[in-house]
Structure formats: structure tokens, C-alpha cells
Design an enzyme around this catalytic site. Structure first.
Site, PDB file in Angstrom:
ATOM      1  N   VAL A  86      28.482 -22.625 -38.532  1.00 10.69           N
ATOM      2  CA  VAL A  86      28.540 -21.654 -39.623  1.00 10.69           C
ATOM      3  C   VAL A  86      28.084 -20.296 -39.087  1.00 10.69           C
ATOM      4  O   VAL A  86      27.060 -20.207 -38.403  1.00 10.69           O
ATOM      5  CB  VAL A  86      27.654 -22.079 -40.814  1.00 10.69           C
ATOM      6  CG1 VAL A  86      27.775 -21.069 -41.947  1.00 10.69           C
ATOM      7  CG2 VAL A  86      28.041 -23.467 -41.298  1.00 10.69           C
ATOM      8  N   LYS A 100      32.462 -21.083 -42.226  1.00 12.20           N
ATOM      9  CA  LYS A 100      32.272 -22.429 -41.690  1.00 12.20           C
ATOM     10  C   LYS A 100      33.505 -22.800 -40.866  1.00 12.20           C
ATOM     11  O   LYS A 100      34.611 -22.915 -41.392  1.00 12.20           O
ATOM     12  CB  LYS A 100      32.038 -23.435 -42.816  1.00 12.20           C
ATOM     13  CG  LYS A 100      31.643 -24.819 -42.316  1.00 12.20           C
ATOM     14  CD  LYS A 100      30.843 -25.602 -43.350  1.00 12.20           C
ATOM     15  CE  LYS A 100      31.684 -26.158 -44.459  1.00 12.20           C
ATOM     16  NZ  LYS A 100      30.950 -27.136 -45.298  1.00 12.20           N
ATOM     17  N   ASP A 199      26.072 -36.263 -50.886  1.00 10.97           N
ATOM     18  CA  ASP A 199      25.268 -35.809 -49.748  1.00 10.97           C
ATOM     19  C   ASP A 199      24.272 -34.741 -50.184  1.00 10.97           C
ATOM     20  O   ASP A 199      24.085 -33.729 -49.501  1.00 10.97           O
ATOM     21  CB  ASP A 199      26.171 -35.280 -48.633  1.00 10.97           C
ATOM     22  CG  ASP A 199      25.467 -35.251 -47.272  1.00 10.97           C
ATOM     23  OD1 ASP A 199      24.448 -35.965 -47.116  1.00 10.97           O
ATOM     24  OD2 ASP A 199      25.926 -34.522 -46.373  1.00 10.97           O
TER      25      ASP A 199
END
Length: 403
Positions: A86, A100, A199
Site C-alpha cells: 500500500v 493498494k 477478517d
């Protein structure tokens, strides 16, 4: 005699030349096939994502991204994840962006890339990171987000280079907790799509200039039907320490799996410590053991981050109570995020539902594990999970590549 030797040498040279030529042709053919395949996939993605192109979602040119990031220079690097690197970028109009960049040749990253674009272009919420656009060019797969000036929560909460943020008082933490909760509630119940993040962790919470939290990294997110309660997968994904037990053992996940991850994250914010810093948390949560032990002994003051003032102790108690409700082994017993939001806004801990017995809190009465054999033995004895040995073996092997 000499003529025969010369003839043999010439034949050998000719054979070597033919073999070398064949190998070169095969190499060129393989390269061309790969190039055509990459070009075809690139064109397909361009056509797919072109339908999203609008004033709030742009298709960026690679040259413009290279210029904005000074050709992806190390000085502009913000970090690295499973997806890739990133970078910070600055567009000609002065707008700052986070870029990203997918790791070249990453099949897993390519899947995450597609998932993240297809989901985030349809989602808009103050507590979700905003996707500004993407760039697709040959082998390059790039996502561009709004830049968050205070980086990720883990760097501020746990410190960088062993230097912890000194100005992270309770009021700011509590506001972040509520913001994360609102973001999850939007994903689960209020957005056009029902989404399970899968996540949720401190490094996937970004903080803007005013320290407002933004849930990020939707590469592992899954789309649910509105009336769908759960699903099963054979492909495990996520991060150790945040994964719900039903997912790690049976591959079953739901919105309540995100609730479990939120419970872990909530404890980390209160304690100011990573869940991985507690013994046994590589396979089971030593963090939960630690919190439950101190909670049951009335040592709440020992649990809170020592940098926090004593005045916040009642809200700290409330947050720990809520986190333990979120960490129950049976997902049906965990509150949904709407209930969590209401509990966070409650005035006192007395208004919260009572906590269950320790045996219903995942890991609360389970000893720290030191090796794989103990993991399987303890799971089999304590939870009587059918086929747990093969499930845990699959789980452990699947995660060797993840941080």
C-alpha cells in the site's frame, strides 16, 4: 577417421541446435499463451468494472498512479498485507489517496481484488473505507482508496517501534468502538447487500484525520442472502486470534462470526494489548482466558490499559461485559450488532444481559496449548466435535501462509 569424428560433431551440434530451437519455441509459446491469457483477463475486468465507472468511482490510468506515488517509491510506502503493498499517492488536484497494489502473479490477490471492487462500489457508510477507483493494466491490479491520515488502529493502539501513542484516552477509544459497531451493523443489516467481513482486526480498522474508524480490506468478505443465516466453506481464511470457533473447526461462518471477532477487538482496545501477546493464543485465545480469570476475581482495574484514567472504569466494565457476550461458543447465543450497539449506548452495566457460565465462553476454561497434538486432544475432550482432528489439521495447514 577424422572425417568420421567431424561428422559426429556436426551431427551433435545439429541435434543441440534443434533441441535448443524447440525449447526456445516452447518458451515463446508459453510466454505468448500467458500473455494472451493475462490480456484476456485484463480486458474482461475492464469491461466488468467499466459499468461501475461514475463520478464516485473512477478507472485510473497506470501512468497517473505511477506519478502520484512517485513510481511506487519506498518513501511513499504505507505498509504491506496479504494482498500486496500500500502506497500513499497525491493526485494533480492535491487529493491524497491510498494505493493498494496487487502482488504480481498472486492468484489469491486477484480474487480478493475482484471481490473488493464488486462489494465496495455498492457500499457507502461513514465507518467503511471508501473505494475511489481502480487501475487495470497488463499485470497490474490496483485499488485506490480515500487516504486515512492516522493510519491503522493497531499502530496507534499497540504502538510502532515500541513507542505507544500517549494521547489515546478512553473517550476516543469508546468512540472508535461505537464506530466499528455501526460499520458492522451496516454491513450485516442496513446495506443494500448483507455482508460478512471475515477478517475484522485492528490492522483492518483505519482512522481518518478526526480519528473516526473505517473498516477496510474486504478481500475476504462474503455476500449473504437476506434470509441466509450461515454458510460452510472448505477454504479457511482470516487471522489467528480473531476467528470464531465454529469457523475454525467446522468451516461454518455467519454474521455472528464477525460478532466474535468484534469481541476480541473490543478487548484489545480496552486492554491496549494484542491478543497474540497472551500465552496460548496461537491456537486458542489466551486473551479470553486472561480476561475471564480477572473478571471473575473482580480484578477489572488490572484489565484496563494502565494509561487510561480511573474515571472510565464503569464504561470499561460495560465493554468487557459486552465482549464476553460476543465471545460465547455457540453463535446463536451471541448478540447481533444491533443489540451490541444498543448495549454500548446503555447507561449502566446493570441493564446488560447476565454473563453465561465460563464453559460457554470459548477458551475461558481451556488451558494454553503448546503443540498440535494438545490442540486436537483438548478439543476432542472439551467440545466433542465430530471429525475435529482432520478439521484442525486442515485449519492449521491452511493458515501457515497467513500472518
Amino acid at each position: 577417421m577424422i572425417a568420421g569424428v567431424v561428422l559426429v560433431i556436426l551431427v551433435c551440434v545439429a541435434i543441440v541446435g534443434v533441441v535448443a530451437s524447440i525449447l526456445v519455441i516452447i518458451k515463446i509459446g508459453t510466454w505468448y499463451k500467458k500473455w494472451r491469457s493475462t490480456l484476456r483477463r485484463t480486458n474482461v475486468l475492464k469491461v466488468e468494472f467499466q459499468k461501475f465507472a461514475a463520478s464516485d468511482f473512477l478507472i485510473y490510468d497506470l501512468a497517473a498512479i505511477r506519478k502520484a506515488t512517485d513510481n511506487f517509491s519506498d518513501e511513499n510506502k504505507l505498509g504491506r498485507g496479504g494482498f500486496g503493498q500500500v502506497f500513499k499517492g497525491t493526485l494533480p488536484d492535491g487529493q491524497e489517496i491510498a494505493v493498494k497494489r496487487l502482488s504480481t502473479g498472486s492468484t489469491q490477490g486477484a480474487t480478493e481484488f475482484r471481490t473488493e471492487v464488486e462489494l465496495l462500489v455498492r457500499l457507502r457508510h461513514n465507518n467503511l473505507v471508501q473505494l475511489l477507483g481502480c487501475c487495470i493494466s497488463k499485470d497490474e491490479r490496483i485499488l485506490c482508496y480515500e487516504y486515512q491520515h492516522n493510519g491503522s488502529l493497531d499502530k496507534i493502539l499497540f504502538g510502532t517501534d515500541n513507542i505507544k501513542c500517549k494521547d489515546f484516552e478512553w473517550s476516543r477509544r469508546f468512540r472508535i468502538i461505537k464506530g466499528i459497531c455501526r460499520g458492522l451493523l451496516y454491513l450485516h443489516e442496513e446495506s443494500p447487500l448483507k455482508i460478512v467481513h471475515r477478517d475484522l482486526k485492528a490492522s483492518n480498522i483505519l482512522l481518518d484525520r478526526d480519528m473516526n474508524p473505517k473498516i477496510a480490506d474486504f478481500g475476504l468478505a462474503r455476500l449473504f442472502d437476506r434470509d441466509q443465516t450461515h454458510t460452510v466453506t472448505a477454504h479457511f481464511a482470516g487471522t489467528f486470534g480473531y476467528i470464531a470457533p465454529e469457523y475454525s473447526i467446522r468451516g461454518t461462518f455467519s454474521a455472528k462470526s464477525d460478532t466474535f471477532s468484534f469481541g476480541i477487538l473490543l478487548l484489545e482496545i480496552v486492554l491496549g494489548r494484542k491478543n497474540s501477546s497472551f500465552p496460548g493464543s496461537e491456537y486458542m485465545s489466551g486473551l479470553i482466558n486472561h480476561v475471564w480469570k480477572n473478571w471473575s476475581e473482580g480484578n477489572v482495574v488490572e484489565l484496563k490499559d494502565p494509561t487510561l484514567d480511573q474515571e472510565c472504569i464503569e464504561e470499561v466494565k460495560k465493554c468487557i461485559h459486552i465482549s464476553l457476550l460476543c465471545l460465547q461458543e455457540n453463535p446463536s447465543n451471541r448478540p447481533n450488532m444491533e443489540t451490541v450497539a444498543n448495549m454500548l449506548n446503555s447507561t449502566s452495566i446493570a441493564s446488560l444481559p447476565p454473563l453465561p457460565s465460563p464453559r460457554f465462553i470459548w477458551g475461558a476454561d481451556v488451558p494454553a496449548f503448546v503443540d498440535d497434538e494438545n490442540v486436537v486432544a483438548n478439543l476432542s475432550r472439551e467440545y466433542s466435535v465430530v471429525g475435529v482432528e482432520s478439521a484442525v489439521d486442515s485449519f492449521l495447514s491452511s493458515f501457515k501462509r497467513r500472518p
